[in-house]
Design a protein around this motif. Structure first.
Motif, PDB file in Angstrom:
ATOM      1  N   SER A  70      32.855 -46.498 -58.510  1.00 16.50           N
ATOM      2  CA  SER A  70      31.442 -46.332 -58.204  1.00 16.50           C
ATOM      3  C   SER A  70      31.273 -46.326 -56.685  1.00 16.50           C
ATOM      4  O   SER A  70      31.628 -47.296 -56.021  1.00 16.50           O
ATOM      5  CB  SER A  70      30.645 -47.487 -58.808  1.00 16.50           C
ATOM      6  OG  SER A  70      29.503 -47.732 -58.025  1.00 16.50           O
ATOM      7  N   LYS A 111      26.696 -46.662 -49.571  1.00 14.09           N
ATOM      8  CA  LYS A 111      25.329 -46.725 -50.100  1.00 14.09           C
ATOM      9  C   LYS A 111      24.491 -45.541 -49.659  1.00 14.09           C
ATOM     10  O   LYS A 111      23.996 -44.785 -50.454  1.00 14.09           O
ATOM     11  CB  LYS A 111      24.687 -48.052 -49.699  1.00 14.09           C
ATOM     12  CG  LYS A 111      25.428 -49.230 -50.341  1.00 14.09           C
ATOM     13  CD  LYS A 111      24.602 -50.459 -50.491  1.00 14.09           C
ATOM     14  CE  LYS A 111      25.352 -51.514 -51.292  1.00 14.09           C
ATOM     15  NZ  LYS A 111      26.548 -52.047 -50.593  1.00 14.09           N
ATOM     16  N   THR A 157      28.716 -46.705 -54.766  1.00 13.63           N
ATOM     17  CA  THR A 157      27.867 -47.792 -54.234  1.00 13.63           C
ATOM     18  C   THR A 157      28.605 -49.122 -54.268  1.00 13.63           C
ATOM     19  O   THR A 157      28.545 -49.888 -53.311  1.00 13.63           O
ATOM     20  CB  THR A 157      26.548 -47.902 -55.024  1.00 13.63           C
ATOM     21  OG1 THR A 157      26.841 -47.832 -56.402  1.00 13.63           O
ATOM     22  CG2 THR A 157      25.584 -46.805 -54.634  1.00 13.63           C
ATOM     23  N   LYS A 158      29.363 -49.374 -55.362  1.00 13.60           N
ATOM     24  CA  LYS A 158      30.128 -50.630 -55.429  1.00 13.60           C
ATOM     25  C   LYS A 158      31.238 -50.634 -54.389  1.00 13.60           C
ATOM     26  O   LYS A 158      31.727 -51.686 -53.996  1.00 13.60           O
ATOM     27  CB  LYS A 158      30.722 -50.819 -56.836  1.00 13.60           C
ATOM     28  CG  LYS A 158      29.699 -51.320 -57.834  1.00 13.60           C
ATOM     29  CD  LYS A 158      30.341 -51.581 -59.181  1.00 13.60           C
ATOM     30  CE  LYS A 158      29.294 -51.813 -60.258  1.00 13.60           C
ATOM     31  NZ  LYS A 158      29.811 -51.494 -61.589  1.00 13.60           N
ATOM     32  N   HIS A 159      31.638 -49.456 -53.940  1.00  9.90           N
ATOM     33  CA  HIS A 159      32.685 -49.339 -52.926  1.00  9.90           C
ATOM     34  C   HIS A 159      32.094 -49.409 -51.512  1.00  9.90           C
ATOM     35  O   HIS A 159      32.797 -49.183 -50.533  1.00  9.90           O
ATOM     36  CB  HIS A 159      33.440 -48.012 -53.139  1.00  9.90           C
ATOM     37  CG  HIS A 159      34.796 -47.973 -52.534  1.00  9.90           C
ATOM     38  ND1 HIS A 159      35.816 -48.802 -52.926  1.00  9.90           N
ATOM     39  CD2 HIS A 159      35.309 -47.219 -51.535  1.00  9.90           C
ATOM     40  CE1 HIS A 159      36.883 -48.555 -52.201  1.00  9.90           C
ATOM     41  NE2 HIS A 159      36.602 -47.600 -51.336  1.00  9.90           N
ATOM     42  N   ARG A 207      38.364 -43.509 -61.368  1.00  8.83           N
ATOM     43  CA  ARG A 207      36.980 -43.276 -60.946  1.00  8.83           C
ATOM     44  C   ARG A 207      36.377 -44.571 -60.437  1.00  8.83           C
ATOM     45  O   ARG A 207      36.470 -45.599 -61.108  1.00  8.83           O
ATOM     46  CB  ARG A 207      36.225 -42.864 -62.189  1.00  8.83           C
ATOM     47  CG  ARG A 207      35.391 -41.668 -62.291  1.00  8.83           C
ATOM     48  CD  ARG A 207      35.398 -40.468 -61.597  1.00  8.83           C
ATOM     49  NE  ARG A 207      34.023 -39.976 -61.696  1.00  8.83           N
ATOM     50  CZ  ARG A 207      33.592 -39.149 -62.631  1.00  8.83           C
ATOM     51  NH1 ARG A 207      34.412 -38.697 -63.545  1.00  8.83           N
ATOM     52  NH2 ARG A 207      32.342 -38.751 -62.633  1.00  8.83           N
TER      53      ARG A 207
END
Ligand SMILES: *[C@@H]1O[C@H](CO)[C@@H](O)[C@H](O)[C@H]1NC(C)=O
Ligand SMILES: *[C@@H]1O[C@H](CO)[C@@H](O)[C@H](O)[C@H]1NC(C)=O
Length: 195
Positions: free
Chosen positions: A39, A46, A41-43, A37
């Protein structure tokens, strides 16, 4: 009731085993995980955006430098309107209807005559964009194109680069068609959701 020394040392041993198992999992466990899994947004995912492009798609079958080449010619093609014929393309995508206007990408893929009752194409193509910040990014289109309809809509099924996770649709309208050579200029309005 007070615990015996044996009971205390037994619990301590169990606790130590538990901690060392956790450590082993923490250190080596990751290698065994299949599918992790992340995130979004971290990937870098956005906010999903909607972008519109208008390009002109040039299907050049004739002349000294064709960009559309028939690669499969079915037997008895005149009997069933060419059903089964496959054409491979590396067509120019330009800003304006003129072939010598600004080149913004290429449409690489193929179309096949997939209907026995009308001129209905299966189209599979990648729009390889070459302009501005989109240079190097691609949009993949797969759909049905009944070429004599006024507007043909085909799904965008994915993309790469700035178009990762792309979805959307294109609308194709014939701008001009040369019946003799088969050359066509088609206006494509591209509506693409991407991050
Ligand atoms: C082409 O059509 C003719 C006439 O219908 C038929 O005799 C022939 O077998 C067909 N050939 C092929 C390869 O389907
Ligand atoms: C697009 O990228 C290619 C390869 O990096 C580069 O050669 C070319 O000049 C770029 N084109 C534009 C219009 O920025």
């Amino acid at each position: 009731m007070a615990k015996t020394l044996f009971e205390i040392s037994f619990s301590f041993t169990i606790f130590s085993i538990f901690i060392s198992q956790c450590l082993i999992l923490a250190i080596y466990g990751k290698q065994d995980v299949f599918g992790q899994r992340l995130s979004p947004t971290k990937h870098g995912l956005k906010k999903e955006k909607l972008t519109h492009f208008k390009v002109y798609w040039h299907d050049v079958l004739g002349g000294p430098k064709p960009t559309a080449v028939i690669v499969v010619n079915p037997p008895n093609s005149t009997l069933n309107g060419g059903f089964g014929s496959v054409t491979m393309t590396d067509n120019a995508l330009t800003m304006r209807p003129e072939l010598n206007s600004k080149l913004v990408g290429r449409s690489q893929g193929f179309y096949a005559l997939a209907s026995q009752t009308e001129v209905g194409l299966l189209m599979a193509m990648n729009f390889a964009i070459m302009e501005g910040k989109y240079n190097g990014s691609t949009i993949s289109i797969l759909g049905r194109n009944t070429v004599f309809s006024k507007v043909r809509e085909m799904p965008i099924i994915g993309g790469s680069g700035l178009f990762r996770f792309a979805r959307g649709y294109v609308q194709a309208r014939t701008h001009s068609l040369d019946i003799n050579s088969g050359d066509a200029c088609v206006e494509y309005n591209v509506y693409v959701m991407h991050y």
